[in-house]
Design an enzyme around this catalytic site. Structure first.
Site, mmCIF file in Angstrom:
data_model
loop_
_atom_site.group_PDB
_atom_site.id
_atom_site.type_symbol
_atom_site.label_atom_id
_atom_site.label_comp_id
_atom_site.label_asym_id
_atom_site.label_seq_id
_atom_site.Cartn_x
_atom_site.Cartn_y
_atom_site.Cartn_z
ATOM 1 N N LEU A 1 1.650 -0.006 -3.574
ATOM 2 C CA LEU A 1 0.813 1.097 -4.061
ATOM 3 C C LEU A 1 -0.132 0.664 -5.176
ATOM 4 C CD1 LEU A 1 3.571 3.881 -4.213
ATOM 5 C CD2 LEU A 1 2.016 3.322 -2.319
ATOM 6 N N GLU B 1 -3.733 2.440 -7.619
ATOM 7 C CA GLU B 1 -4.235 3.738 -8.094
ATOM 8 C C GLU B 1 -4.878 4.574 -6.991
ATOM 9 O OE1 GLU B 1 -4.825 0.940 -10.096
ATOM 10 O OE2 GLU B 1 -5.193 1.620 -12.159
ATOM 11 N N HIS C 1 -3.773 4.980 -3.909
ATOM 12 C CA HIS C 1 -2.686 5.798 -3.326
ATOM 13 C C HIS C 1 -2.262 6.896 -4.302
ATOM 14 C CE1 HIS C 1 -1.842 1.753 -1.353
ATOM 15 N NE2 HIS C 1 -2.041 2.545 -0.324
ATOM 16 N N GLN D 1 -0.151 -1.451 14.440
ATOM 17 C CA GLN D 1 -1.577 -1.476 14.117
ATOM 18 C C GLN D 1 -2.081 -2.866 13.700
ATOM 19 O OE1 GLN D 1 -0.863 1.534 10.937
ATOM 20 N NE2 GLN D 1 -2.439 0.438 9.808
ATOM 21 N N LYS E 1 -11.827 4.949 1.797
ATOM 22 C CA LYS E 1 -12.148 3.518 1.942
ATOM 23 C C LYS E 1 -11.990 3.134 3.409
ATOM 24 C CE LYS E 1 -9.509 -0.041 0.750
ATOM 25 N NZ LYS E 1 -9.507 -0.916 1.938
ATOM 26 N N ASP E 2 -10.973 3.725 4.041
ATOM 27 C CA ASP E 2 -10.760 3.506 5.469
ATOM 28 C C ASP E 2 -11.460 4.634 6.238
ATOM 29 O OD1 ASP E 2 -9.036 1.198 5.177
ATOM 30 O OD2 ASP E 2 -7.600 2.589 4.323
ATOM 31 N N SER F 1 -7.458 -2.054 -3.211
ATOM 32 C CA SER F 1 -6.816 -2.286 -1.917
ATOM 33 C C SER F 1 -5.583 -3.145 -2.135
ATOM 34 C CB SER F 1 -7.795 -3.029 -0.996
ATOM 35 O OG SER F 1 -7.097 -3.624 0.073
ATOM 36 N N ARG G 1 -4.644 -5.385 -0.338
ATOM 37 C CA ARG G 1 -4.947 -6.765 0.072
ATOM 38 C C ARG G 1 -5.647 -7.570 -1.026
ATOM 39 N NH1 ARG G 1 -5.630 -4.112 5.343
ATOM 40 N NH2 ARG G 1 -4.310 -5.177 6.853
HETATM 41 O O1 PAF Z 1 -4.015 3.498 5.720
HETATM 42 C C1 PAF Z 1 -2.843 3.100 5.868
HETATM 43 O O2 PAF Z 1 -2.181 2.689 4.930
HETATM 44 C C2 PAF Z 1 -2.256 3.102 7.281
HETATM 45 O O3 PAF Z 1 -3.210 2.800 8.242
HETATM 46 C C3 PAF Z 1 -1.514 4.403 7.609
HETATM 47 C C4 PAF Z 1 -2.459 5.593 7.626
HETATM 48 C C5 PAF Z 1 -0.403 4.641 6.611
HETATM 49 C C6 PAF Z 1 -0.899 4.293 9.009
HETATM 50 O O4 PAF Z 1 -0.016 3.231 9.094
#
Ligand code: PAF
Length: 281
Positions: free
Chosen positions: A29, A31, A33, A57, A145-146, A181, A183
């Site tokens: 996690l 900020e 999130h 995914q 962001k996504d 992020s 990452r």
């Molecule tokens: O954005 C994410 O962290 C993931 O794609 C999600 C929405 C939790 C689905 O696994």
């Protein structure tokens, strides 16, 4: 905060008659999130967060194993932020058998991340559908962001008549503009310094639009030129599209997205700016 590992336990413990806000995450996690949790706390009686790194995914050569994880730290942060239930299922809990059915996203996946991550949004849509079924929230919170993910989930909710309101929340940024992020920890020091140029390139694109340039190709060229000179990672894409349709456009008009993805040595970063273009062209 209650940590719950099984679906049954979670469903038994969430009290009836409360407005549930849901924040799905893959953990590690930051900020960004936590801002989703804050928003959910303002709007709901209780907040459920999930932490699940969803294998479905990730492509075969992607970073599933390298995806950063730190459950103890996540628990502390989630608890401090006021999460009521932390759902932390195992892969076996979420996928006890090889799924007989999965969701296929047909629209908006031949652009942006969908191009280089085939099947990624199918995996996202499948797990999000499962999580929404498990948690049954009134509202679900996702970071913009996504943005392509948000667009796919909007369509998932619409097409499957899900009774949940999607709340898209703004991207949180580091002091130099880099989008927060999980990452980012996989960047080397010099890559980290360089990575703020992703956002700078998009800001430049935005300025050009605000100055009255609505031709997509021109806006794209300005961003590409800046990236060529300043970004050390390998560009995956730079695109200008309509949003949330994610269609190609000759001119920017209405809601549009300027988006970029760059591969550094061990981290692929994405960023975007969504614009509301009101001008004439
Ligand atoms: O954005 C994410 O962290 C993931 O794609 C999600 C929405 C939790 C689905 O696994």
């Amino acid at each position: 905060m209650k940590i719950v590992e099984t679906i049954l336990e979670l469903q038994q413990q969430i009290p009836n008659g409360k407005t549930v806000g849901f924040v799905p995450t893959m953990g590690f996690l930051h900020e960004g999130h936590l801002s989703l949790v804050q928003q959910a706390k303002k709007e709901c009686d209780l907040v459920v967060m999930s932490i699940f790194v969803n294998p479905l995914q990730f492509g075969p050569n992607e970073d599933f194993d390298r995806y950063p994880r730190n459950f103890e730290r996540d628990c502390l942060l989630a608890e401090q932020e006021g999460v009521d239930f932390l759902f932390y299922p195992t892969v076996k809990e979420m996928y006890p058998v090889q799924p007989a059915l999965t969701v296929k996203v047909h629209e908006g996946v031949d652009v942006l991340c969908g191009k280089s991550r085939p099947g990624h949004f199918d995996g996202v849509a499948t797990v999000v559908l499962k999580l929404l079924q498990i948690v049954s929230p009134e509202r679900a919170y996702f970071g913009l962001k996504d943005a392509q993910q948000v667009a796919a989930i909007e369509k998932l909710i619409r097409d499957f008549h899900l009774r949940v309101t999607l709340v898209g929340c703004p991207t949180l940024r580091e002091h130099d503009g880099l989008a927060k992020s999980s990452r980012n920890v996989n960047l080397t020091r010099s890559e980290r310094e360089n990575a703020s140029n992703l956002y700078q390139s998009l800001l430049l694109g935005k300025q050009v639009v605000e100055a009255g340039e609505y031709r997509s190709q021109k806006v794209l060229s300005v961003i590409e030129e800046f990236v060529r000179k300043n970004v050390t990672g390998t560009v995956d894409y730079i695109e200008v599209l309509s949003y949330p349709e994610l269609g190609e456009i000759e001119h920017l008009s209405g809601r549009c997205i300027l988006a970029i993805a760059v591969q550094y040595s061990k981290a692929r970063l994405i960023d975007n700016i969504i614009l509301d273009v009101k001008g004439e062209f």
